[in-house]
Write a protein that holds these residues in place. Structure first.
Motif, PDB file in Angstrom:
ATOM      1  N   PHE A   1      -8.530 -23.219  47.490  1.00  0.00           N
ATOM      2  CA  PHE A   1      -7.680 -22.273  46.759  1.00  0.00           C
ATOM      3  C   PHE A   1      -7.541 -22.750  45.312  1.00  0.00           C
ATOM      4  O   PHE A   1      -6.521 -23.321  44.930  1.00  0.00           O
ATOM      5  N   PRO A   2      -8.582 -22.529  44.509  1.00  0.00           N
ATOM      6  CA  PRO A   2      -8.629 -23.139  43.173  1.00  0.00           C
ATOM      7  C   PRO A   2      -7.889 -22.380  42.080  1.00  0.00           C
ATOM      8  O   PRO A   2      -7.623 -22.951  41.023  1.00  0.00           O
ATOM      9  N   GLY A   3      -7.577 -21.111  42.304  1.00  0.00           N
ATOM     10  CA  GLY A   3      -6.998 -20.305  41.237  1.00  0.00           C
ATOM     11  C   GLY A   3      -5.549 -19.961  41.484  1.00  0.00           C
ATOM     12  O   GLY A   3      -4.716 -20.825  41.750  1.00  0.00           O
ATOM     13  N   LYS A   4      -5.227 -18.679  41.461  1.00  0.00           N
ATOM     14  CA  LYS A   4      -3.844 -18.245  41.587  1.00  0.00           C
ATOM     15  C   LYS A   4      -3.451 -18.083  43.053  1.00  0.00           C
ATOM     16  O   LYS A   4      -4.242 -17.652  43.892  1.00  0.00           O
ATOM     17  N   LEU A   5      -2.198 -18.421  43.324  1.00  0.00           N
ATOM     18  CA  LEU A   5      -1.593 -18.202  44.639  1.00  0.00           C
ATOM     19  C   LEU A   5      -0.193 -17.658  44.373  1.00  0.00           C
ATOM     20  O   LEU A   5       0.700 -18.399  43.973  1.00  0.00           O
ATOM     21  N   GLN A   6      -0.013 -16.363  44.577  1.00  0.00           N
ATOM     22  CA  GLN A   6       1.236 -15.707  44.195  1.00  0.00           C
ATOM     23  C   GLN A   6       1.714 -14.788  45.311  1.00  0.00           C
ATOM     24  O   GLN A   6       0.917 -14.133  45.976  1.00  0.00           O
ATOM     25  N   LEU A   7       3.033 -14.743  45.467  1.00  0.00           N
ATOM     26  CA  LEU A   7       3.648 -13.852  46.450  1.00  0.00           C
ATOM     27  C   LEU A   7       4.999 -13.400  45.923  1.00  0.00           C
ATOM     28  O   LEU A   7       5.871 -14.226  45.636  1.00  0.00           O
ATOM     29  N   LYS A   8       5.150 -12.076  45.778  1.00  0.00           N
ATOM     30  CA  LYS A   8       6.442 -11.478  45.452  1.00  0.00           C
ATOM     31  C   LYS A   8       6.875 -10.667  46.662  1.00  0.00           C
ATOM     32  O   LYS A   8       6.108  -9.880  47.210  1.00  0.00           O
ATOM     33  N   LEU A   9       8.116 -10.869  47.061  1.00  0.00           N
ATOM     34  CA  LEU A   9       8.634 -10.297  48.297  1.00  0.00           C
ATOM     35  C   LEU A   9       9.894  -9.499  47.987  1.00  0.00           C
ATOM     36  O   LEU A   9      10.778  -9.961  47.272  1.00  0.00           O
ATOM     37  N   SER A  10       9.959  -8.291  48.517  1.00  0.00           N
ATOM     38  CA  SER A  10      11.166  -7.489  48.368  1.00  0.00           C
ATOM     39  C   SER A  10      11.402  -6.722  49.661  1.00  0.00           C
ATOM     40  O   SER A  10      10.485  -6.540  50.471  1.00  0.00           O
ATOM     41  N   PHE A  11      12.621  -6.288  49.850  1.00  0.00           N
ATOM     42  CA  PHE A  11      12.998  -5.540  51.045  1.00  0.00           C
ATOM     43  C   PHE A  11      13.772  -4.293  50.634  1.00  0.00           C
ATOM     44  O   PHE A  11      14.593  -4.325  49.710  1.00  0.00           O
ATOM     45  N   GLY A  12      13.520  -3.189  51.326  1.00  0.00           N
ATOM     46  CA  GLY A  12      14.311  -1.992  51.145  1.00  0.00           C
ATOM     47  C   GLY A  12      13.832  -1.071  50.060  1.00  0.00           C
ATOM     48  O   GLY A  12      14.401   0.001  49.861  1.00  0.00           O
ATOM     49  N   MET A  13      12.761  -1.460  49.314  1.00  0.00           N
ATOM     50  CA  MET A  13      12.248  -0.585  48.268  1.00  0.00           C
ATOM     51  C   MET A  13      10.758  -0.396  48.482  1.00  0.00           C
ATOM     52  O   MET A  13      10.012  -1.368  48.558  1.00  0.00           O
ATOM     53  N   ALA A  14      10.324   0.824  48.614  1.00  0.00           N
ATOM     54  CA  ALA A  14       8.915   1.089  48.851  1.00  0.00           C
ATOM     55  C   ALA A  14       8.096   1.020  47.567  1.00  0.00           C
ATOM     56  O   ALA A  14       6.893   0.836  47.596  1.00  0.00           O
ATOM     57  N   ARG A  15       8.757   1.212  46.411  1.00  0.00           N
ATOM     58  CA  ARG A  15       8.049   1.189  45.138  1.00  0.00           C
ATOM     59  C   ARG A  15       8.863   0.410  44.103  1.00  0.00           C
ATOM     60  O   ARG A  15      10.071   0.237  44.237  1.00  0.00           O
ATOM     61  N   PHE A  16       8.163  -0.043  43.070  1.00  0.00           N
ATOM     62  CA  PHE A  16       8.781  -0.720  41.930  1.00  0.00           C
ATOM     63  C   PHE A  16       9.682  -1.892  42.351  1.00  0.00           C
ATOM     64  O   PHE A  16      10.863  -1.919  42.032  1.00  0.00           O
ATOM     65  N   PRO A  17       9.125  -2.876  43.090  1.00  0.00           N
ATOM     66  CA  PRO A  17       9.950  -3.992  43.541  1.00  0.00           C
ATOM     67  C   PRO A  17      10.541  -4.804  42.403  1.00  0.00           C
ATOM     68  O   PRO A  17      11.608  -5.382  42.550  1.00  0.00           O
TER      69      PRO A  17
ATOM     70  N   ALA B   1       3.762  -8.081  46.809  1.00  0.00           N
ATOM     71  CA  ALA B   1       2.663  -8.135  45.851  1.00  0.00           C
ATOM     72  C   ALA B   1       2.046  -9.524  45.986  1.00  0.00           C
ATOM     73  O   ALA B   1       2.753 -10.534  45.916  1.00  0.00           O
ATOM     74  N   VAL B   2       0.750  -9.561  46.220  1.00  0.00           N
ATOM     75  CA  VAL B   2       0.086 -10.812  46.606  1.00  0.00           C
ATOM     76  C   VAL B   2      -1.180 -11.004  45.789  1.00  0.00           C
ATOM     77  O   VAL B   2      -1.907 -10.041  45.496  1.00  0.00           O
ATOM     78  N   ARG B   3      -1.430 -12.263  45.434  1.00  0.00           N
ATOM     79  CA  ARG B   3      -2.754 -12.640  44.921  1.00  0.00           C
ATOM     80  C   ARG B   3      -3.123 -14.008  45.480  1.00  0.00           C
ATOM     81  O   ARG B   3      -2.342 -14.965  45.389  1.00  0.00           O
ATOM     82  N   VAL B   4      -4.311 -14.075  46.047  1.00  0.00           N
ATOM     83  CA  VAL B   4      -4.848 -15.337  46.569  1.00  0.00           C
ATOM     84  C   VAL B   4      -6.281 -15.480  46.063  1.00  0.00           C
ATOM     85  O   VAL B   4      -7.134 -14.627  46.342  1.00  0.00           O
ATOM     86  N   ASP B   5      -6.534 -16.534  45.317  1.00  0.00           N
ATOM     87  CA  ASP B   5      -7.894 -16.870  44.900  1.00  0.00           C
ATOM     88  C   ASP B   5      -8.423 -17.929  45.863  1.00  0.00           C
ATOM     89  O   ASP B   5      -7.987 -19.089  45.813  1.00  0.00           O
ATOM     90  N   ALA B   6      -9.304 -17.537  46.743  1.00  0.00           N
ATOM     91  CA  ALA B   6      -9.869 -18.449  47.744  1.00  0.00           C
ATOM     92  C   ALA B   6     -11.378 -18.548  47.545  1.00  0.00           C
ATOM     93  O   ALA B   6     -12.037 -17.553  47.226  1.00  0.00           O
TER      94      ALA B   6
END
Length: 444
Positions: free
Chosen positions: A83-99, A230-235
């Motif tokens: 996993f040499p690059g970006k590893l990102q995770l944004k988590l929200s609950f209760g909103m389907a859009r615009f977290p 919203a997720v990004r994984v560079d593998a």
């Protein structure tokens, strides 16, 4: 002609601890060096393993060890997911859009989530949008209606979340449903503790492990606990990456063609993303430091045994004991001439004593170790285990080489995580284990 490798020392008896003691400030320096950020977790991103190997070669040279391969190095290939690059995770609950306009939480890699070892690369969601994650309820495993409903569910770039305790039950689901779950872009496993490892394969989906306590804490803050991410994984799956074992020897005084072998793996888990790295202080900078201290001890002329002493720092252990398997398949000394092998791993604690893998397999040698400990009062207890494929002794054992694997018990429980750090490693029994090992090796 003698049949053993006994030291040419008279009246050794029960020497006090100080007579066998190593340099504890140097031990600390070794562990600090091996766990430094510049080592990149001694893994396969930014050549952390090569940096650690260069450090150990220098130490081997300083100690005067003779190389059993050019520049001490036995190279071999591994295939490993990284996993040499970006590893990102944004988590929200209760909103389907615009977290980002609501209750969105950016989780910390290494501390709140990690990539599963076989995670594939991917990017889902973005700055002003997120994708849904469906939480698999236990109802799914015995309710046909729930199974049918999930089978018809479109993923829309999202995925599923499942408790780690329920993962084994996935195998009981009907094949079409399992295939549907595997077709999701994302899979989250909710775990009680983040424990990283390495894999030689890469899945076709992004797979993350998230602390269950973190997930639940954010879910409880919302009336509608529907997850959006919203997720990004560079593998990157690195194929045939060249890493190495390092092997040095001190020739015996009268029986140079018989060997006592000390081993420890120096590699660890490397980095995960650009910010999180795994220091690996206990696992296994501690065992590597012990190997170097033993080499320093036996390099002194007055401590040189009749048999040759061989010191092997293995690579690829965390990738599946690859380095030790390669050495056994391509030995640099006759395996049949090894009188005994001691493998050192997880030696940074010791409040509760030590455990000896193969202690039940080799009862006579284990009894000798116990007797030495009872006489010298080195560690509080010694427990015996049977055969186990849990460290680099294993393939030697399978090839008929008598071997023990020693590890300490008690103290900090950090393991395969970002908290296994040099600053918090107590080294409670390190000096005592060193003394016990030297007494034990002197009995051959």
């Amino acid at each position: 002609m003698t049949t053993g490798c006994r030291w040419l020392l008279l009246g050794v008896g029960l020497l006090p601890l100080g007579a066998w003691a190593q340099d504890m400030p140097r031990v600390r320096q070794t562990i600090t060096a091996l766990t430094a950020t510049r080592m990149h977790g001694r893994g396969y991103v930014r050549h952390g393993d090569q940096r650690a190997a260069a450090y150990l070669r220098q130490r081997f040279r300083q100690l005067g060890l003779q190389p059993l391969a050019p520049d001490y190095t036995q190279s071999f290939p591994i295939t490993v997911n990284t996993f040499p690059g970006k590893l990102q995770l944004k988590l929200s609950f209760g909103m389907a859009r615009f977290p980002v306009l609501g209750h969105s939480h950016r989780l910390q890699p290494g501390k709140e989530f990690i990539a599963a070892p076989d995670s594939g690369p991917g990017k889902r969601g973005g700055l002003l949008s997120a994708v849904p994650v469906f939480h698999l309820d236990t109802l799914l495993f015995y309710d046909a209606v729930a199974q049918h409903r999930l089978l018809k569910r479109p993923w829309h770039g999202g995925g599923v979340a499942i408790r780690a305790a329920d993962v084994p039950r996935l195998a009981t689901l009907p094949l079409p449903l399992r295939q549907h779950l595997d077709s999701a872009a994302l899979r989250f496993t909710l775990v009680p503790k983040l424990t990283a490892s390495l894999a030689s394969t890469q899945a076709g989906q992004v797979r993350l492990e998230v602390l269950e306590s973190v997930w639940n804490r954010y879910a409880r803050q919302q009336e509608n606990p529907t997850a959006q991410v919203a997720v990004r994984v560079d593998a990157e799956l690195q194929r045939d990456y060249q890493t190495q074992n390092l092997i040095g020897m001190l020739p015996g005084t009268t029986q140079p063609d018989s060997f006592l072998v000390v081993t420890a793996h120096y590699d660890h888990l490397g980095t995960m993303g650009r910010r999180a790295y795994f220091p690996g202080a206990n696992d296994n900078a501690s065992g590597t430091a012990m190997l170097l201290e033993l080499a320093a001890h036996y390099a002194r002329p007055e401590n040189r045994p009749a048999c040759s002493m061989v010191f092997i720092a293995f690579g690829g252990e965390e990738a599946g004991l690859v380095g030790s398997r390669y050495f056994v398949q391509h030995p640099l000394l006759p395996l049949a001439r090894i009188r005994f092998l001691l493998n050192l791993d997880l030696l940074g604690t010791g409040e509760e004593g030590i455990t000896v893998v193969n202690g039940r397999v080799l009862p006579a040698a284990f009894q000798r170790l116990q007797q030495l400990n009872e006489a010298g009062h080195y560690v509080s207890s010694i427990a015996a285990r049977g055969k186990a494929a849990n460290s680099d002794h294993y393939y030697f054992t399978e090839s008929g080489v008598p071997a023990f694997f020693l590890y300490t018990r008690g103290g900090p429980t950090a393991y395969h995580d970002v908290h296994d750090q040099a600053a918090t490693l107590p080294l409670t029994a390190f000096a005592s284990v060193f003394a016990l090992i030297t007494r034990f090796l002197a009995s051959f």
